[in-house]
Design a protein around this motif. Structure first.
Motif, mmCIF file in Angstrom:
data_model
loop_
_atom_site.group_PDB
_atom_site.id
_atom_site.type_symbol
_atom_site.label_atom_id
_atom_site.label_comp_id
_atom_site.label_asym_id
_atom_site.label_seq_id
_atom_site.Cartn_x
_atom_site.Cartn_y
_atom_site.Cartn_z
ATOM 1 N N PRO A 488 0.825 -1.215 0.000
ATOM 2 C CA PRO A 488 0.000 0.000 0.000
ATOM 3 C C PRO A 488 0.855 1.260 0.000
ATOM 4 C CG PRO A 488 0.007 -1.010 2.167
ATOM 5 C CD PRO A 488 0.734 -1.957 1.262
ATOM 6 N N ARG A 537 -0.400 -9.704 -2.282
ATOM 7 C CA ARG A 537 -0.751 -8.365 -1.818
ATOM 8 C C ARG A 537 -0.481 -8.306 -0.324
ATOM 9 N NH1 ARG A 537 -6.020 -8.533 -1.914
ATOM 10 N NH2 ARG A 537 -6.258 -7.917 -4.091
ATOM 11 N N THR A 539 -0.975 -5.987 2.926
ATOM 12 C CA THR A 539 -1.699 -4.831 3.436
ATOM 13 C C THR A 539 -1.767 -4.970 4.950
ATOM 14 O OG1 THR A 539 -3.720 -3.526 3.224
ATOM 15 C CG2 THR A 539 -3.960 -5.926 3.149
ATOM 16 N N GLU A 676 -9.665 -7.064 -2.326
ATOM 17 C CA GLU A 676 -9.352 -6.416 -1.056
ATOM 18 C C GLU A 676 -10.650 -6.304 -0.275
ATOM 19 O OE1 GLU A 676 -6.199 -3.241 -0.755
ATOM 20 O OE2 GLU A 676 -6.769 -2.997 -2.846
ATOM 21 N N THR A 688 -7.768 0.906 4.607
ATOM 22 C CA THR A 688 -7.103 -0.138 5.397
ATOM 23 C C THR A 688 -7.589 -0.177 6.839
ATOM 24 O OG1 THR A 688 -5.286 1.359 5.968
ATOM 25 C CG2 THR A 688 -5.019 0.001 3.992
ATOM 26 N N THR A 691 -9.635 -3.296 7.025
ATOM 27 C CA THR A 691 -9.179 -4.520 6.359
ATOM 28 C C THR A 691 -9.646 -5.760 7.127
ATOM 29 O OG1 THR A 691 -7.234 -3.445 5.403
ATOM 30 C CG2 THR A 691 -7.153 -5.843 5.647
#
Length: 717
Positions: A488, A537, A539, A676, A688, A691
Motif C-alpha cells: 500500500p 498483496r 496490506t 481487497e 485499510t 481490512t
C-alpha cells in the motif's frame, strides 16, 4: 616497518585507552542498531541511503526500472527523469554504508564510523589539552545520547562528522609537524577528508571548516606581513589542503552534471527546488512554510535548549561540564600573559582550543540559515516530538566535538580543584580518597541522568520497532521465491516510505520485488512485466500514522489473475445481531448503483454478481433498484467494488466491501483475485482501517465474516 610492527606500536599503554573506549563505543552502537532499529527508524531517509548503498555495490549511481514503470517503483526521495531514478543525496555516506553491506553486516559500518569518531575526538582532545582530557573527551562523547542513537542509524551525520574530524586532525598535525614532508602528508589527509565531507554534505562541511579556514588565512596573512621566510611552508601546506578540497568540489559538481545535466544543480535541489538554504518560502513535498529570521531564531533557541538538557552526555550533566570547561579555560587565559597565537609556526594549544570552540559557534549560527532546524522538531511547543525525539538535533552533530573536548576538560578541572583543596587542607592521601569518594558518588548520578536522557527516545524507538514487527510478521514468516508483492501507499506514491525495509534490488529482479499498489492500470502494467512471478498483496488492518502507539496488523494474500469471457462472483457474509435491512452497491470509478435487499435479513446474506468485458452487474432477482439500475460500465483497467451496507435500527451502518482490479482486454476480462476485503462502520469505504482479518476475529464485532468466490463462465480465456 611491517604491518605487524605498526599494529604492535599502536597497542601500547599509550593507546590502550583509546582503543578500548573506541571499540566499546562501536560495540554499543552495533548492538543498539541491531536491537533497537532492526527495521530502521522514524526517519525514512535511512531507506534512501541503503537503497543508494546497494546501487553503489552494483556500480550504479541511478536506478533503471522496468520500462514505463518508474512511478510504480519510485523510492522515497528519488528523482524520476527520462525513465531513470536517482537519489537526492550525495553518494559518500552511502558508499561508507556499502562497505558493511558488502560483507553482509550493514550495521558493521555504523560501528566502524562510531569507533572512528570516538578515536578522533580523543585525538583532538589530546592535541588541544593533554592525554587525560583526550580520554575524558571520548567518555563524554560516548555518553552523549545523540552520538549513541544517531550513530546507530543509516544517516549521513555521523559519517560526515567522521570526515570533518579527520580533516581537523590532519590539519592540526600538518601545522604542528616539524618536517615538511610529514606536514604535507597530514595536509593531504586533511584535504581528502574535507573534500569527501563537502561532497557528502557541503554546508555541513563548510560550517565545520570555517574556523580552520580562518586560521589558515590568518597564518598566510601574518606570514606575508611579518615572517616572509616562514610563508613558504604555510603556503605549501595550505595549498595541498586547498587543491584537494577543490577537487572534492569539482567531483561534487561533476556528479551533479552526470545526474541532473547541470553542474550547479544538485540532486537535492532537483528533487525539491525550495528545500535549501536561505530565508523566504521553503517547501519539500507537501510541507511548506515561510522561513523568517524571527522564526529561525525561535526554532534554534528551542533546539539548543533541548540539545543542552537532553542530548549531551547524561543530558544536562554534559552541558554543565562543558560550561565548566569553557569557564576554566577562560580563567586560564585571563590569568596568564599568553593569548591564542595564530601566527606561530606551530599552532598553540590555546589557539587550537579556540578553533574547537569556534566549531560550536559556526555550527550553531550557521544552522539559523537552514530551515531543517525547524523541521527536525515536530513542533516548537512540544519538546519531545518529531525526528529530534528519536535521534536529537542531528544537523548539529558536529557540535559534539567542542562539547566533548571542553566537557572532558571540565571534568578534569573539577577533579583537580577538589584534589588541590583537600590536599591543601588535609593531605595528598586525603585528596586521593576524596577523589575516589567523589567518583563513587558521581557515577550513580551520571547513570540516572543518562537513563533519564535516553529513556524517552529509546522507548519511542522500541515502540516503532514493535509496530513494524507486527506489520511485517506475515512477510517475515513467508519464504518468497520469485515473488511480486504489491504494497500500500500509506504516504503517497513512494516506495520505502514508510516501509523502509521493503526495498528492491538494484535490478528489480530479486527473490521478491515490491511494487506500489496504486490504481488498476498501473497494477496490470506491473503484472504484465512480471507475468511469471508469484503474486501477493501485503496490506494491514488499521491506519498507518507516525504515532508509534497506533499499531497495525499485517496481512499477506496470495493473488492470481482470473480470466475469462465473463467471471461470476459470489459474496457471502454474516449478519451481526440488530441488523434490520441491507443495501447492495456495485461501484466503478465514476458510477454507483444501489439495490435494496427485499428479503428479510437473516444470519447471512449471499450476493451474486458478474463482471464482463465492459460491465459489472448483480444477478440476483430479489434486489430492488434504488434509483438508476443496470450494470456499472468500465473501459480498460479500473477498480470495481461490490459492497453490502447493513442498516441498524437507529441509523448505524456496517459495510462489507470487496474491491478488485479489473481489466477488459479484447473479448475477455481479467480480475486480480482475491479482492481487497474490508468491514467498515458508519461509512461505505474506510480503506485499510477496516481490512478484514479472518485469522483475527477479535478485530471485528461478533457475527462478522465474509468470503467470496470468482469463477469463469462461457468461453475461458
Amino acid at each position: 616497518m611491517t604491518l605487524a610492527a605498526r599494529i604492535r606500536g599502536l597497542v601500547t599503554r599509550r593507546y590502550v585507552p583509546t582503543l578500548l573506549l573506541s571499540l566499546a563505543a562501536g560495540l554499543v552502537v552495533f548492538l543498539t542498531a541491531r536491537g533497537l532499529f532492526p527495521y530502521h527508524s522514524l526517519n525514512h531517509d535511512e531507506g534512501v541511503y541503503m537503497q543508494q548503498a546497494a546501487l553503489l555495490l552494483e556500480g550504479q549511481v541511478q536506478h533503471y526500472p522496468p520500462p514505463a514503470l518508474a512511478d510504480e517503483f519510485r523510492p522515497w526521495f528519488f528523482v524520476v527523469e527520462d525513465g531513470t531514478m536517482y537519489p537526492k543525496y550525495a553518494p559518500v555516506p552511502a558508499g561508507m554504508f556499502a562497505l558493511g553491506l558488502a560483507v553482509g553486516l550493514p550495521r558493521l559500518a555504523l560501528a566502524a564510523i562510531a569507533v572512528g569518531n570516538v578515536a578522533l575526538v580523543m585525538a583532538l582532545g589530546t592535541e588541544a589539552f593533554d592525554r587525560r582530557v583526550g580520554v575524558l573527551s571520548g567518555v563524554v562523547l560516548a555518553l552523549s545520547p545523540m552520538f549513541l542513537l544517531a550513530s546507530s542509524l543509516f544517516l549521513p551525520y555521523a559519517p560526515t562528522t567522521f570526515l570533518n574530524l579527520l580533516f581537523a586532525l590532519g590539519y592540526v598535525r600538518a601545522v604542528r609537524a616539524s618536517e615538511a614532508t610529514t606536514s604535507r602528508r597530514w595536509a593531504g589527509l586533511a584535504g581528502v577528508a574535507i573534500a569527501l565531507a563537502f561532497f557528502a554534505r557541503p554546508y555541513t562541511a563548510v560550517l565545520f571548516a570555517l574556523p580552520f579556514i580562518g586560521h589558515a588565512c590568518w597564518t598566510l596573512w601574518t606570514g606575508y606581513r611579518h615572517e616572509a621566510g616562514r610563508l613558504r611552508p604555510h603556503l605549501a601546506r595550505n595549498l595541498v589542503v586547498a587543491v584537494l578540497g577543490i577537487l572534492g568540489v569539482a567531483t561534487a559538481l561533476g556528479y551533479n552534471w552526470l545526474l541532473t545535466g547541470d553542474p550547479l544543480l544538485f540532486p537535492f535541489e532537483a528533487f525539491a527546488p525550495l528545500d535549501g538554504l536561505g530565508f523566504g518560502r521553503r517547501r519539500i513535498v507537501d510541507h511548506e512554510l515561510v522561513w523568517t529570521p524571527a522564526l529561525a531564531l525561535r526554532a534554534n533557541v528551542a533546539l539548543l535548549r533541548q540539545f543542552a538538557t537532553t542530548w549531551t552526555a547524561a543530558g544536562w550533566v554534559g552541558s554543565v561540564v562543558f560550561a565548566v570547561g569553557v569557564v576554566a579555560w577562560a580563567a586560564h587565559l585571563r590569568g596568564s600573559d599568553a593569548s591564542p597565537t595564530f601566527d606561530r609556526p606551530h599552532l598553540s594549544d590555546d589557539a587550537l582550543r579556540l578553533l574547537v570552540l569556534g566549531v560550536f559557534v559556526s555550527v550553531a549560527v550557521g544552522n539559523i540559515y537552514f530551515w531543517g532546524s525547524y523541521n527536525v522538531q515536530g513542533g516548537l511547543e512540544e519538546a519531545h516530538d518529531g525526528l529530534m525525539a528519536i535521534h536529537g538535533p542531528i544537523y548539529h552533530f558536529d557540535m559534539l566535538l567542542p562539547l566533548s573536548v571542553f566537557g572532558g576538560f571540565g571534568v578534569l578541572r573539577t577533579g583537580e580543584v577538589l584534589r588541590d583543596r583537600v590536599a591543601s587542607r588535609y593531605s595528598p592521601r586525603a585528596a586521593r580518597v576524596a577523589l575516589v569518594v567523589a567518583l563513587v558518588l558521581t557515577v550513580p548520578v551520571v547513570g540516572v541522568a543518562e537513563q533519564a536522557a535516553l529513556s524517552q527516545p529509546v522507548r519511542t524507538s522500541a515502540d516503532y520497532t514493535e509496530k513494524y514487527e507486527q506489520a511485517y510478521e506475515p512477510l517475515e514468516s513467508t519464504d518468497f521465491d520469485d515473488a511480486l508483492v504489491f504494497v500500500p501507499t500509506a504516504y503517497g506514491p513512494w516506495s520505502n516510505h514508510p516501509f523502509q525495509s521493503l526495498r528492491n534490488d538494484p535490478g528489480f529482479d530479486g527473490d521478491v520485488v515490491y511494487a506500489q499498489h496504486q490504481d488498476a492500470e498501473s497494477v496490470y502494467e506491473v503484472v504484465d512485466h512480471y507475468r511469471d512471478r508469484n503474486l501477493y498483496r501485503w496490506t494491514y488492518h488499521g491506519v498507518w500514522t507516525p504515532d508509534e502507539t497506533e499499531r497495525v496488523t499485517g496481512k499477506l494474500v496470495p493473488l492470481d489473475v482470473r480470466e475469462g469471457e465473463r467471471l461470476r462472483g459470489t459474496t457471502r457474509m454474516g449478519i451481526p445481531p440488530g441488523v434490520d435491512s441491507a443495501i447492495v452497491r456495485i461501484e466503478g470509478e465514476d458510477e454507483v448503483h444501489e439495490y435494496y435487499l427485499n428479503d428479510s435479513v437473516g444470519e447471512n446474506v449471499t450476493v451474486n454478481w458478474t463482471v464482463g468485458p465492459g460491465s459489472l452487474r448483480v444477478t440476483d432477482d430479489d434486489l430492488r433498484p434504488l434509483g438508476e439500475s443496470g450494470p456499472v460500465a468500465f473501459d480498460g483497467a479500473e477498480e470495481l467494488a461490490v459492497a453490502v451496507v447493513l442498516n441498524y435500527d437507529g441509523g448505524a451502518t456496517l459495510t462489507y466491501r470487496q474491491e478488485f482490479d479489473t481489466r477488459a482486454r479484447g473479448g475477455t476480462v481479467e480480475v486480480l483475485w482475491p479482492a481487497e476485503t474490508s468491514v467498515c462502520s458508519l461509512t461505505v469505504d474506510c480503506g485499510t482501517e477496516g481490512t478484514y482479518l479472518p485469522d483475527h476475529p477479535d478485530e471485528h464485532i461478533d457475527g462478522v465474516w465474509i468470503n467470496g468466490t470468482l469463477t469463469a463462465t462461457g468461453r475461458d480465456g
